[in-house]
Design an enzyme around this catalytic site. Structure first.
Site, short mmCIF file in Angstrom:
data_model
loop_
_atom_site.label_atom_id
_atom_site.label_comp_id
_atom_site.label_asym_id
_atom_site.label_seq_id
_atom_site.Cartn_x
_atom_site.Cartn_y
_atom_site.Cartn_z
N GLU A 190 -19.56 14.56 3.11
CA GLU A 190 -20.68 15.32 2.55
C GLU A 190 -20.84 15.06 1.05
O GLU A 190 -20.80 15.98 0.23
CB GLU A 190 -20.49 16.80 2.85
CG GLU A 190 -20.53 17.09 4.34
CD GLU A 190 -20.24 18.53 4.67
OE1 GLU A 190 -20.14 19.36 3.75
OE2 GLU A 190 -20.12 18.85 5.87
N HIS A 197 -22.06 28.17 19.53
CA HIS A 197 -21.49 27.79 18.24
C HIS A 197 -20.01 28.11 18.22
O HIS A 197 -19.60 29.24 18.48
CB HIS A 197 -22.20 28.50 17.09
CG HIS A 197 -21.72 28.06 15.74
ND1 HIS A 197 -21.18 28.93 14.82
CD2 HIS A 197 -21.68 26.84 15.18
CE1 HIS A 197 -20.84 28.25 13.72
NE2 HIS A 197 -21.13 26.98 13.93
N HIS A 198 -19.21 27.10 17.91
CA HIS A 198 -17.76 27.25 17.77
C HIS A 198 -17.35 26.79 16.37
O HIS A 198 -17.12 25.60 16.15
CB HIS A 198 -17.01 26.42 18.80
CG HIS A 198 -17.15 26.91 20.20
ND1 HIS A 198 -16.77 26.15 21.29
CD2 HIS A 198 -17.60 28.09 20.71
CE1 HIS A 198 -16.99 26.83 22.40
NE2 HIS A 198 -17.50 28.01 22.07
N GLU A 199 -17.28 27.70 15.42
CA GLU A 199 -16.71 27.37 14.12
C GLU A 199 -15.20 27.61 14.20
O GLU A 199 -14.75 28.73 14.44
CB GLU A 199 -17.32 28.23 13.01
CG GLU A 199 -16.67 28.04 11.64
CD GLU A 199 -16.60 26.58 11.22
OE1 GLU A 199 -15.47 26.05 11.10
OE2 GLU A 199 -17.67 25.96 11.03
N HIS A 212 -19.92 19.23 13.69
CA HIS A 212 -20.04 19.32 12.23
C HIS A 212 -18.64 19.23 11.62
O HIS A 212 -17.66 19.55 12.26
CB HIS A 212 -20.74 20.60 11.82
CG HIS A 212 -22.22 20.53 11.96
ND1 HIS A 212 -23.10 20.84 10.94
CD2 HIS A 212 -22.99 20.14 13.00
CE1 HIS A 212 -24.34 20.65 11.35
NE2 HIS A 212 -24.30 20.24 12.61
N GLU A 234 -22.89 15.89 12.31
CA GLU A 234 -23.28 15.98 10.90
C GLU A 234 -22.77 14.74 10.19
O GLU A 234 -23.36 13.68 10.29
CB GLU A 234 -22.72 17.27 10.33
CG GLU A 234 -23.23 17.63 8.94
CD GLU A 234 -22.54 18.87 8.42
OE1 GLU A 234 -23.21 19.67 7.76
OE2 GLU A 234 -21.33 19.03 8.65
N GLU A 251 -28.48 21.89 4.23
CA GLU A 251 -28.01 23.15 3.65
C GLU A 251 -27.64 23.02 2.17
O GLU A 251 -27.68 24.01 1.44
CB GLU A 251 -26.81 23.68 4.44
CG GLU A 251 -25.54 22.86 4.36
CD GLU A 251 -25.46 21.79 5.43
OE1 GLU A 251 -24.35 21.30 5.69
OE2 GLU A 251 -26.52 21.44 6.02
#
Length: 691
Positions: A177, A402-404, A472, A491, A497
């Site tokens: 990133e 969603h799995h963070e 991600h 990602e 973002e």
């Protein structure tokens, strides 16, 4: 094969009875003869390869070899013991993607090598030479005295023929990133790169770059260096020697042991890849990376349907809502999810992502011990997961789970069975995974062998439960979507973002015209386009999106992904004429044509909708306004189309006037040429509907 010759410079003692040096050279050409490769073993030196394109040196003689823990390097004093050659000409079909049919045409050379002295280790180097590039890898057979291998470094070189213009990101062991830097090769200085510390993940131990790294030579040849089929190995960065104009493999390591890769023969390494084209667009159109991967291993994936989606996501980045319940402003509520489902159903959007639905968000980041924090089956009390899934199904809108993980890999691994079984029971076929934070167990990095294996294990478990993964904070894309077509997007870049909260001004206008020719070469991107409230009023007064609204539309075509988010708040879409393009544009393609482009400057791409004769075109530019002529010669002969053109107004500008746009309609055919103006930071989007 068009040309294959073994040139023996025979000074061989075994034949002549003298103790003279062995020199063997092998040459092979690509199917059309434009690329030629030479493999050379001379005396006690390490084997080398070199690459020419139409007589022009691309890669000068570059060494191959390995360093091991507790053993001598595998480098010089090698004999060629076998040579195998074959030609491949086949086609295969992408179940989804930027095209349906893929041609896989190359000439293959496999060279067997063995040490002359003890321990007499043997291995193969396999070269696949395409007309648009080269892939090569090492293969180690099962053999005596080599039960386990602990690789401390892979000594693969790439010696350039000049000081090329490069588009590079630093060789970070944890994230991709970062913004790209444009410089000559001799000016690359990754360690002076100013790291972003918002996620506390950066680790740039050497002057190395991540891949893909793309380059332009003085002769105008476009190059990109990457790897393919990364599996049970460590991700590769490229160590930069600015004086020698050379890159050398630098594998991502671990703080838990001195080696970087542990394997047991037989095994193969990832492919090292070099793509090349006389123009920038050829890099995007190349299929080399996916072709270097194994065929589909999981069978039918018709349960995954490419789709656009909206979500409870941008709210959090705007500080409008929160992921956690304790704040009192929780985003993931049953009521809000149903409101979004109603909007999606009305506007041809088939997916809904809900972040912050499950317990644990109060302690997910900033804590040293994050193991056991998240529960991937238990929703917060204000979110009825079963009810939302049922309501969405009734409306034709499927949930995206969603799995963070907060990078707590052991917690996620322990819950994989139950978490994915829950998704299957609810008819949920997609999950967005996240790995924000430093990897647990401590000492491991996102891009090391431990995590490469973890990411693939998740893909396999997901496939067992008919789930597609949008990853991600991932390992880089290396074409494994061919082998595991449930790896639908990831990602792996500095995404949208950052425009909402980065303290450095967000992504500059040149960012995406670089991404299209670098990161996108690796595979589909979950970038989250479609922001209409460019200035982010009133939520983020010190931030903005650095494009025009027309460019946000164009990204649905330019950025390749079978899952595309309409990322803005739905209140910014309601009643907006430009939203019609987002409603109309598909995300699954029959074929793709790059119309023009230069790395870091601009690009225009046309894609045909899979299953129809309709086409869609998107074009974007950097901070410079441009005029260009768009030819529709890719359209079928004698067919008329209605073109709806969304483009920058004359006074549009990414900063001064980003919302100024026009919508025009005209009839076009194969002979039409459309002059179009792109504002600074602008773009255009065109739907071409067959009449």
């Amino acid at each position: 094969m068009s040309k294959s010759s073994l040139v023996l410079i025979v000074l061989l003692a075994m034949f002549l009875g003298a103790c003279e040096e062995n020199h063997e050279q092998i040459e092979v050409e690509s199917p059309n003869g434009s690329l030629s490769l030479k493999f050379d073993v001379e005396g006690d030196q390490s084997p080398t390869y070199s690459l020419n394109y139409k007589g022009l040196s691309v890669i000068k003689p570059s060494e191959l070899g390995f360093s091991f823990q507790g053993e001598k390097d595998l480098a010089g004093e090698l004999d060629i013991v076998s040579i195998d050659e074959k030609s491949i000409n086949e086609k295969w079909e992408m179940p989804w993607g930027e095209k349906r049919e893929v041609s896989n045409i190359y000439n293959e050379l496999t060279v067997g090598l063995k040490e002359r002295k003890a321990p007499g280790r043997s291995f193969f180097v396999v070269f696949c030479l395409y007309d648009d590039g080269l892939g090569f890898r090492y293969e180690f057979p099962k053999q005596n005295g080599m039960d386990s291998v602990y690789i401390t470094e892979e000594n693969t070189e790439f010696r350039l023929n000049g000081d090329h213009k490069c588009f590079w990101g630093p060789g970070d062991w944890d994230i991709y990133e970062h913004l790209y830097t444009t410089s000559n090769f001799s000016e690359i200085d990754a360690q002076s790169y100013i790291p972003h510390t918002n996620l506390a993940q950066t680790n740039i131990p050497f002057n190395a770059v991540n891949t893909p790294i793309s380059m332009i030579t003085d002769e105008g040849l476009h190059l990109s260096f990457h790897e393919a089929n990364l599996s049970n190995y460590s991700g590769m960065t490229l160590l930069v020697d600015t004086a020698e104009l050379m890159m050398k493999s630098c594998l991502v390591g671990s703080n838990n042991h001195d080696y970087k890769v542990a394997l047991k023969p037989p095994f193969v390494t990832p492919w090292r890849s070099i793509q090349l084209s006389e123009d920038a667009g050829g890099l995007i159109e190349s299929d080399l990376i996916v072709n270097l991967n194994d065929p589909n291993k999981i069978g039918d994936v018709s349960w995954f349907v490419p789709k656009k989606y909206i979500g409870i996501w941008w709210d959090m980045h705007l500080n409008r809502k929160t992921w956690d319940l304790a704040s009192g402003n929780h985003g993931a509520t049953t009521e809000y999810a149903k409101e979004l489902i109603d909007f999606a159903a009305e506007h041809n959007i088939k997916g809904l992502l809900v972040e912050g639905w499950n317990t644990g968000w109060e302690h997910w980041i900033g804590f040293e011990d994050r193991e056991g924090v998240f529960d991937f089956v238990t929703p917060y009390p204000d979110y009825d997961l079963t009810e939302v899934a049922k309501y969405g199904k009734e409306k034709g809108v499927e949930l995206i789970m969603h799995h963070e993980t907060s990078a707590a890999t052991e917690t996620y691994t322990k819950q994989l069975d139950t978490a994915y079984a829950l998704m299957k029971s609810l008819g949920i076929h997609s999950v967005k995974t996240g790995y924000v934070g430093k990897i647990l167990p401590k000492g491991e990095y996102h891009h090391g062998q431990y995590m490469v294996k973890h990411y693939e294990d998740v893909l396999k478990k997901a496939a067992e439960n008919e789930v597609a993964v949008i990853a991600h904070e991932p390992i880089k894309a290396t074409g494994k979507r061919r082998t595991y077509p449930n790896a639908v997007a990831r990602e792996g870049l500095r995404g949208q973002e950052f425009n909402a909260w980065a303290g450095d001004g967000g992504n500059p206008p040149e960012h995406l015209p670089i991404v299209a020719f670098t990161r996108m070469l690796a595979g589909p991107i979950d970038f989250t386009p479609g922001i209409f409230n460019i200035k982010l009023d009133p939520y983020r007064p010190n931030n903005q999106v650095n494009t025009t609204i027309s460019q946000q539309l164009a990204l649905y075509v330019v950025i390749n992904s079978p899952v595309q988010m309409a990322a803005d708040l739905i209140t910014n879409y309601e009643g907006h004429p430009a939203f019609q393009f987002i409603e109309d544009v598909p995300v699954n393609w029959e074929q793709t044509k790059v119309l023009n482009g230069e790395i870091g400057d601009y690009v225009s791409i046309a894609r045909q909708e899979r299953g129809s004769e309709n086409w869609f075109v998107g074009g974007i530019t950097d901070e410079h306004a441009r005029k260009m002529d768009i030819s529709f010669d890719f359209l079928p002969k004698d067919q008329k189309y209605t073109a709806t053109i969304y483009h920058d107004a004359d006074d549009a500008h990414w900063d001064k006037n980003p919302l100024a746009y026009k919508i025009d309609t005209m009839e076009v055919d194969q002979n039409t040429v459309l002059p179009i103006k792109l504002a600074a930071g602008g773009g255009f989007a065109i739907s071409l509907i067959q009449k």
